[in-house]
Write a protein that holds these residues in place. Structure first.
Motif, PDB file in Angstrom:
ATOM      1  N   LEU A  58       0.846  -1.179   0.000  1.00  0.00           N
ATOM      2  CA  LEU A  58       0.000   0.000   0.000  1.00  0.00           C
ATOM      3  C   LEU A  58       0.887   1.237   0.000  1.00  0.00           C
ATOM      4  O   LEU A  58       1.687   1.432   0.910  1.00  0.00           O
ATOM      5  N   TYR A  59       0.758   2.040  -1.063  1.00  0.00           N
ATOM      6  CA  TYR A  59       1.512   3.281  -1.205  1.00  0.00           C
ATOM      7  C   TYR A  59       0.576   4.442  -0.879  1.00  0.00           C
ATOM      8  O   TYR A  59      -0.570   4.442  -1.301  1.00  0.00           O
ATOM      9  N   LEU A  60       1.075   5.435  -0.160  1.00  0.00           N
ATOM     10  CA  LEU A  60       0.277   6.603   0.207  1.00  0.00           C
ATOM     11  C   LEU A  60       0.925   7.852  -0.359  1.00  0.00           C
ATOM     12  O   LEU A  60       2.151   8.023  -0.259  1.00  0.00           O
ATOM     13  N   ARG A  61       0.091   8.712  -0.971  1.00  0.00           N
ATOM     14  CA  ARG A  61       0.569   9.995  -1.496  1.00  0.00           C
ATOM     15  C   ARG A  61      -0.323  11.108  -0.974  1.00  0.00           C
ATOM     16  O   ARG A  61      -1.545  10.990  -0.979  1.00  0.00           O
ATOM     17  N   ASP A  62       0.315  12.163  -0.525  1.00  0.00           N
ATOM     18  CA  ASP A  62      -0.393  13.343  -0.036  1.00  0.00           C
ATOM     19  C   ASP A  62      -0.215  14.441  -1.073  1.00  0.00           C
ATOM     20  O   ASP A  62       0.884  14.951  -1.249  1.00  0.00           O
ATOM     21  N   HIS A  63      -1.292  14.758  -1.788  1.00  0.00           N
ATOM     22  CA  HIS A  63      -1.261  15.749  -2.869  1.00  0.00           C
ATOM     23  C   HIS A  63      -0.149  15.446  -3.875  1.00  0.00           C
ATOM     24  O   HIS A  63       0.600  16.319  -4.281  1.00  0.00           O
ATOM     25  N   GLY A  64      -0.023  14.171  -4.250  1.00  0.00           N
ATOM     26  CA  GLY A  64       0.923  13.767  -5.275  1.00  0.00           C
ATOM     27  C   GLY A  64       2.312  13.447  -4.770  1.00  0.00           C
ATOM     28  O   GLY A  64       3.135  12.920  -5.517  1.00  0.00           O
ATOM     29  N   LYS A  65       2.612  13.708  -3.499  1.00  0.00           N
ATOM     30  CA  LYS A  65       3.945  13.446  -2.954  1.00  0.00           C
ATOM     31  C   LYS A  65       3.876  12.260  -1.996  1.00  0.00           C
ATOM     32  O   LYS A  65       2.916  12.133  -1.231  1.00  0.00           O
ATOM     33  N   PRO A  66       4.905  11.389  -2.012  1.00  0.00           N
ATOM     34  CA  PRO A  66       4.885  10.237  -1.110  1.00  0.00           C
ATOM     35  C   PRO A  66       4.730  10.668   0.353  1.00  0.00           C
ATOM     36  O   PRO A  66       5.372  11.606   0.808  1.00  0.00           O
ATOM     37  N   ALA A  67       3.855   9.968   1.065  1.00  0.00           N
ATOM     38  CA  ALA A  67       3.633  10.251   2.488  1.00  0.00           C
ATOM     39  C   ALA A  67       4.625   9.446   3.322  1.00  0.00           C
ATOM     40  O   ALA A  67       5.055   8.362   2.923  1.00  0.00           O
ATOM     41  N   ASP A  68       4.979   9.978   4.482  1.00  0.00           N
ATOM     42  CA  ASP A  68       5.862   9.280   5.408  1.00  0.00           C
ATOM     43  C   ASP A  68       5.065   8.164   6.073  1.00  0.00           C
ATOM     44  O   ASP A  68       4.128   8.420   6.821  1.00  0.00           O
ATOM     45  N   VAL A  69       5.447   6.919   5.808  1.00  0.00           N
ATOM     46  CA  VAL A  69       4.731   5.777   6.374  1.00  0.00           C
ATOM     47  C   VAL A  69       5.552   5.078   7.454  1.00  0.00           C
ATOM     48  O   VAL A  69       5.177   4.000   7.913  1.00  0.00           O
ATOM     49  N   SER A  70       6.640   5.695   7.886  1.00  0.00           N
ATOM     50  CA  SER A  70       7.538   5.046   8.848  1.00  0.00           C
ATOM     51  C   SER A  70       6.851   4.713  10.175  1.00  0.00           C
ATOM     52  O   SER A  70       7.249   3.764  10.844  1.00  0.00           O
ATOM     53  N   LYS A  71       5.833   5.473  10.553  1.00  0.00           N
ATOM     54  CA  LYS A  71       5.124   5.215  11.805  1.00  0.00           C
ATOM     55  C   LYS A  71       3.659   4.851  11.554  1.00  0.00           C
ATOM     56  O   LYS A  71       2.838   4.916  12.459  1.00  0.00           O
ATOM     57  N   ALA A  72       3.352   4.482  10.325  1.00  0.00           N
ATOM     58  CA  ALA A  72       1.978   4.123   9.959  1.00  0.00           C
ATOM     59  C   ALA A  72       1.786   2.612  10.060  1.00  0.00           C
ATOM     60  O   ALA A  72       2.754   1.845  10.116  1.00  0.00           O
ATOM     61  N   SER A  73       0.533   2.196  10.082  1.00  0.00           N
ATOM     62  CA  SER A  73       0.197   0.777  10.044  1.00  0.00           C
ATOM     63  C   SER A  73      -1.109   0.622   9.280  1.00  0.00           C
ATOM     64  O   SER A  73      -1.838   1.587   9.079  1.00  0.00           O
TER      65      SER A  73
END
Length: 128
Positions: A58-73
């Motif tokens: 699962l890739y996340l982008r915030d307004h077209g830019k990669p989101a920091d997922v280091s602390k996400a789950s």
């Protein structure tokens, strides 16, 4: 005859105002898959799910830019026909990922509950 024209004008004005109010953010970025997956937008973020028999990413982008997922789950529920599989995704570089054996294919439904900075978001996908 004039009453019909007035009603048509009012209806057009209401429709235009509703359309403008529904456009909450800048659509300068495109919601296209960058990794060969399926993209949905939730809370101004793009979620791209890439799933195959051995990995769910699962890739996340915030307004077209990669989101920091280091602390996400994330927890993804895969629904393939009558089969249901729940998968925990963990940070793996620029994405959340799980490896293993997964029953996925065209038409598989997926529901991802993602927690970013303590805030949950739910994204729904249909694989192609």
């Amino acid at each position: 005859m004039k009453l019909q024209a007035l009603i048509a004008t009012i209806a057009l004005a209401i429709t235009s105002a509703a359309h403008a109010a529904g456009d909450k953010h800048d659509h300068a970025h495109e919601h296209k898959p960058l990794h060969g997956g399926v993209v949905v937008e939730v809370k101004d973020m793009d979620f791209e799910l890439v799933a195959n028999a051995t990995a769910v990413k699962l890739y996340l982008r915030d307004h077209g830019k990669p989101a920091d997922v280091s602390k996400a789950s994330a927890k993804v529920t895969l629904l393939a026909g009558t089969e249901k599989q729940e998968v925990e995704l963990k940070p793996a570089g620029d994405r959340l990922e799980a490896t293993g054996s997964f029953k996925v294919g065209p038409g598989t439904k997926a529901v991802a509950v993602v927690t970013i900075a303590g805030k949950p978001a739910t994204a729904r996908f249909t694989l192609r």
